[in-house]
Design a protein around this motif. Sequence first.
Motif, PDB file in Angstrom:
ATOM      1  N   GLN A  49      -3.184   9.033  -1.531  1.00 50.60           N
ATOM      2  CA  GLN A  49      -3.884   9.537  -2.699  1.00 50.60           C
ATOM      3  C   GLN A  49      -2.892  10.280  -3.577  1.00 50.60           C
ATOM      4  O   GLN A  49      -2.459  11.371  -3.256  1.00 50.60           O
ATOM      5  CB  GLN A  49      -5.047  10.429  -2.290  1.00 50.60           C
ATOM      6  CG  GLN A  49      -6.124   9.641  -1.583  1.00 50.60           C
ATOM      7  CD  GLN A  49      -7.363  10.463  -1.299  1.00 50.60           C
ATOM      8  OE1 GLN A  49      -7.297  11.674  -1.168  1.00 50.60           O
ATOM      9  NE2 GLN A  49      -8.487   9.791  -1.206  1.00 50.60           N
ATOM     10  N   ILE A  50      -2.544   9.637  -4.669  1.00 47.17           N
ATOM     11  CA  ILE A  50      -1.662  10.205  -5.667  1.00 47.17           C
ATOM     12  C   ILE A  50      -2.545  10.510  -6.876  1.00 47.17           C
ATOM     13  O   ILE A  50      -3.580   9.880  -7.060  1.00 47.17           O
ATOM     14  CB  ILE A  50      -0.532   9.207  -6.021  1.00 47.17           C
ATOM     15  CG1 ILE A  50       0.217   8.803  -4.748  1.00 47.17           C
ATOM     16  CG2 ILE A  50       0.433   9.788  -7.024  1.00 47.17           C
ATOM     17  CD1 ILE A  50       1.171   7.642  -4.929  1.00 47.17           C
ATOM     18  N   ALA A  51      -2.128  11.410  -7.712  1.00 44.97           N
ATOM     19  CA  ALA A  51      -2.968  11.861  -8.824  1.00 44.97           C
ATOM     20  C   ALA A  51      -3.602  10.717  -9.613  1.00 44.97           C
ATOM     21  O   ALA A  51      -4.791  10.713  -9.869  1.00 44.97           O
ATOM     22  CB  ALA A  51      -2.164  12.750  -9.759  1.00 44.97           C
ATOM     23  N   ALA A  52      -2.824   9.719  -9.997  1.00 44.66           N
ATOM     24  CA  ALA A  52      -3.346   8.659 -10.850  1.00 44.66           C
ATOM     25  C   ALA A  52      -3.738   7.410 -10.066  1.00 44.66           C
ATOM     26  O   ALA A  52      -4.278   6.474 -10.635  1.00 44.66           O
ATOM     27  CB  ALA A  52      -2.316   8.289 -11.908  1.00 44.66           C
ATOM     28  N   GLN A  53      -3.472   7.394  -8.782  1.00 45.74           N
ATOM     29  CA  GLN A  53      -3.686   6.158  -8.034  1.00 45.74           C
ATOM     30  C   GLN A  53      -4.020   6.479  -6.589  1.00 45.74           C
ATOM     31  O   GLN A  53      -3.420   7.361  -5.990  1.00 45.74           O
ATOM     32  CB  GLN A  53      -2.421   5.318  -8.118  1.00 45.74           C
ATOM     33  CG  GLN A  53      -2.386   4.124  -7.225  1.00 45.74           C
ATOM     34  CD  GLN A  53      -1.037   3.435  -7.274  1.00 45.74           C
ATOM     35  OE1 GLN A  53      -0.246   3.661  -8.172  1.00 45.74           O
ATOM     36  NE2 GLN A  53      -0.764   2.608  -6.308  1.00 45.74           N
ATOM     37  N   SER A  54      -4.953   5.756  -6.053  1.00 41.71           N
ATOM     38  CA  SER A  54      -5.279   5.887  -4.639  1.00 41.71           C
ATOM     39  C   SER A  54      -5.411   4.492  -4.048  1.00 41.71           C
ATOM     40  O   SER A  54      -6.112   3.651  -4.597  1.00 41.71           O
ATOM     41  CB  SER A  54      -6.590   6.645  -4.448  1.00 41.71           C
ATOM     42  OG  SER A  54      -6.442   7.976  -4.886  1.00 41.71           O
ATOM     43  N   ASN A  55      -4.722   4.259  -2.964  1.00 39.76           N
ATOM     44  CA  ASN A  55      -4.859   3.000  -2.255  1.00 39.76           C
ATOM     45  C   ASN A  55      -4.477   3.218  -0.800  1.00 39.76           C
ATOM     46  O   ASN A  55      -4.062   4.297  -0.410  1.00 39.76           O
ATOM     47  CB  ASN A  55      -4.025   1.891  -2.901  1.00 39.76           C
ATOM     48  CG  ASN A  55      -2.542   2.150  -2.834  1.00 39.76           C
ATOM     49  OD1 ASN A  55      -2.094   3.178  -2.339  1.00 39.76           O
ATOM     50  ND2 ASN A  55      -1.763   1.231  -3.330  1.00 39.76           N
ATOM     51  N   GLY A  56      -4.627   2.206  -0.030  1.00 42.60           N
ATOM     52  CA  GLY A  56      -4.285   2.315   1.368  1.00 42.60           C
ATOM     53  C   GLY A  56      -3.686   1.020   1.861  1.00 42.60           C
ATOM     54  O   GLY A  56      -3.589   0.043   1.124  1.00 42.60           O
ATOM     55  N   TYR A  57      -3.275   1.049   3.096  1.00 47.68           N
ATOM     56  CA  TYR A  57      -2.781  -0.171   3.705  1.00 47.68           C
ATOM     57  C   TYR A  57      -3.216  -0.183   5.161  1.00 47.68           C
ATOM     58  O   TYR A  57      -3.484   0.857   5.764  1.00 47.68           O
ATOM     59  CB  TYR A  57      -1.265  -0.311   3.576  1.00 47.68           C
ATOM     60  CG  TYR A  57      -0.478   0.598   4.466  1.00 47.68           C
ATOM     61  CD1 TYR A  57      -0.158   0.217   5.770  1.00 47.68           C
ATOM     62  CD2 TYR A  57      -0.058   1.851   4.033  1.00 47.68           C
ATOM     63  CE1 TYR A  57       0.558   1.061   6.600  1.00 47.68           C
ATOM     64  CE2 TYR A  57       0.655   2.688   4.857  1.00 47.68           C
ATOM     65  CZ  TYR A  57       0.965   2.285   6.152  1.00 47.68           C
ATOM     66  OH  TYR A  57       1.662   3.119   6.975  1.00 47.68           O
TER      67      TYR A  57
END
Length: 152
Positions: free
Chosen positions: A44-52
């Motif tokens: 979870q980054i300020a402008a983007q959230s993703n996972g793997y």
Amino acid sequence: MIWLLPAYLLFITIQQGLVHQGAIDTYENGETYLADITDFDIKQIAAQSNGYADIRFEMDGEIVERKLTLSVQMAQKLLETSTVPLRYKEDSFQQIVLIPTYTLQKSTSILNLFMALIGLTVTIIAAALVQRYANKKIRTGDEELIIERVDQ
């Protein structure tokens, strides 16, 4: 150079269409396997959230390992589990479809497709206007401006 952006958006549009069709093809015609989730992380980054998720499953006596990038919504569906059922089709554009996230994967690819189509339409219109303006400038040349100083 202005036409590179519409060309790129056309590529993205086609790619998202292939992802959507590939996911449907894999889900309907692929083989079902149960995969172990060997590693899982959500960033979870300020402008983007993703996972793997790193998955491993056995297919015809052979171990297949893949690292899948997931949206946060997809990753949340896998948080509480160490195994996940999936559909696999080797010759499909989208080889692996995780069964719990299939509907979300389909809707995401359709949304991405429509967003790329909107961007493509807007950039084609903008590129056409820029091209028309540039062609006019080439034909007529720059307008000569006469600057007069008027002192009072």
